[in-house]
Design an enzyme around this catalytic site. Structure first.
Site, PDB file in Angstrom:
ATOM      1  N   ASP A  78       0.823  -1.211   0.000  1.00 46.64           N
ATOM      2  CA  ASP A  78       0.000   0.000   0.000  1.00 46.64           C
ATOM      3  C   ASP A  78       0.856   1.259   0.000  1.00 46.64           C
ATOM      4  O   ASP A  78       2.011   1.250   0.411  1.00 46.64           O
ATOM      5  CB  ASP A  78      -0.968   0.011   1.197  1.00 46.64           C
ATOM      6  N   GLU A 139       0.105  -1.346   5.591  1.00 47.71           N
ATOM      7  CA  GLU A 139       1.199  -0.981   6.498  1.00 47.71           C
ATOM      8  C   GLU A 139       1.019   0.453   6.968  1.00 47.71           C
ATOM      9  O   GLU A 139       1.247   0.785   8.129  1.00 47.71           O
ATOM     10  CB  GLU A 139       2.538  -1.144   5.769  1.00 47.71           C
TER      11      GLU A 139
HETATM   12 ZN   LIG Z   1       6.694   2.157   4.071  1.00 45.00          ZN
END
Ligand SMILES: [Zn+2]
Length: 373
Positions: A78, A139
């Site tokens: 992401d 994340e």
């Molecule tokens: Zn990162």
């Protein structure tokens, strides 16, 4: 060994696939294809259900060409906003965004390095251990993919995360983080006709914030209030203010102390104003990471890096990454710098040569792990 042009063109392709957090479906599909091409078995775990996303973490398992302990390579899929419609601009060795979005080198530089290192190992039929590749989701939302990773599907328990800037650095320490949200409530009243009936939530919040230690607290600890919302109109005594912030520290006790200090500043300010109230929520985001200088995975990486003439030095990060979570979940992981720069800004850029250097070190680490180190 490492093919720089191949690495570069994969990176350019990946940054042009939109993949905001929870919307990693398209890039996951592309990377699953990449991993299957390399001979891996690919599965997705159920982390998407836990985070409300499009797809789970991608877990690819490549058989080893020697019988050795499996090795993990991990990066996240992401990217942050503004990250839709990235147009990379290439200037010799440098790739940057066109200034309207982030580049997404965080963390597609890490993904490209992993793919190139694995491809080089397969192409050259190197002796390498079984390789587990994990590309995580979400994340950037607080390491959510790593938190919900189905570790039963991952054989390796040691390896590398690729998710930080400085090339040539291996990050072994990272702070833990707590998020802090406060709602200060006062009492609304007409500011001109009856101000004495009101209790200003803005005033109470201001007193709390003015008394608060923020910024760099000590060498281990930082704190910030990043968002404040409140009030209704210039002529109404404000009855509510919402504040969001955070504290980080490499030290668990100092983190707790800082969060408690921030909480008590709010509570003390409220206590001075009858009729005011406060609700403070402190949420643990992730624990600190602290991999020892004598950890076997760090030793392996150092030797591997020296072998290819690219020695690494260990360092500490200011932010968290998937390694924070994985080290808490029974893995031994350090974070190798990819060369991504000015991340989370529209000025983000990366040098292809830095990514290639990290890929060389990674390939060397796979080879060394194949020798039984
Ligand atoms: Zn990162």
């Amino acid at each position: 060994m490492i093919q720089v042009d191949r690495l570069k063109s994969l990176f350019l392709e990946l940054v042009q696939i939109d993949s905001l957090s929870r919307r990693e479906g398209r890039i996951a599909e592309r990377l699953a294809q990449e991993m299957r091409d390399l001979g891996a078995t690919v599965v997705f775990d159920q982390a998407d259900a836990a985070v409300g996303g499009e797809v789970g973490n991608l877990i690819a398992r490549l058989p080893g060409t020697v019988d050795a302990r499996p090795f993990l390579l991990c990066a996240h899929m992401d990217t942050v906003e503004p990250g839709i419609g990235v147009h990379p601009v290439v200037e010799d060795d440098v790739i940057r965004s066109d200034g309207t979005t982030v580049l997404g080198g965080d963390d597609k530089s890490g993904i490209a390095i992993v793919c190139e290192a694995v491809r080089a190992a397969r192409d050259q039929e190197l002796r390498h251990p079984p390789i587990d590749v994990v590309f995580t989701i979400c994340e950037e939302l607080g390491l959510l993919g790593a938190r919900h990773l189905d570790i039963g599907q991952v054989a390796a328990r040691r390896g590398l995360v690729f998710d930080s800037d400085a090339p040539g650095c291996v990050f072994t320490r990272a702070p833990g983080s707590q998020r802090i949200e406060a709602v200060v409530r006062g009492r609304a009243a007409h500011a001109g006709m009856a101000p004495e009936r009101g209790v200003s939530a803005i005033r109470v919040a201001s007193e709390a914030i003015a008394a608060m230690r923020l910024g760099r607290i000590d060498p281990e600890t930082t704190a910030n209030l990043g968002v404040i919302h409140g009030g209704r109109a210039h002529n109404i005594v404000p009855d509510e203010v919402r504040i969001r912030g955070e504290a980080r520290s490499h030290d668990v006790a100092r983190l707790a102390t800082q969060s408690a200090h921030m909480r008590s500043c709010f509570e003390e300010a409220v206590a001075r104003h009858p009729g005011a109230q406060v609700e403070v929520n402190v949420m643990q985001m992730y624990e600190p990471m602290n991999v020892g200088d004598d950890a076997p995975v760090l030793r392996l990486l150092r030797i591997a890096a020296e072998r290819v003439g690219r020695p690494v030095r260990s360092a500490r990060m200011g932010g968290g990454c998937d390694a924070n979570i994985l080290n808490r979940r029974g893995f031994e992981i350090v974070n190798l710098g990819t060369g991504m720069r000015d991340i989370h800004t529209t000025k983000e850029w990366v040098r292809v040569s830095d990514m290639a250097a990290a890929a060389e070190v990674t390939l060397s680490a796979l080879t060394l792990a194949g020798e039984g180190s």
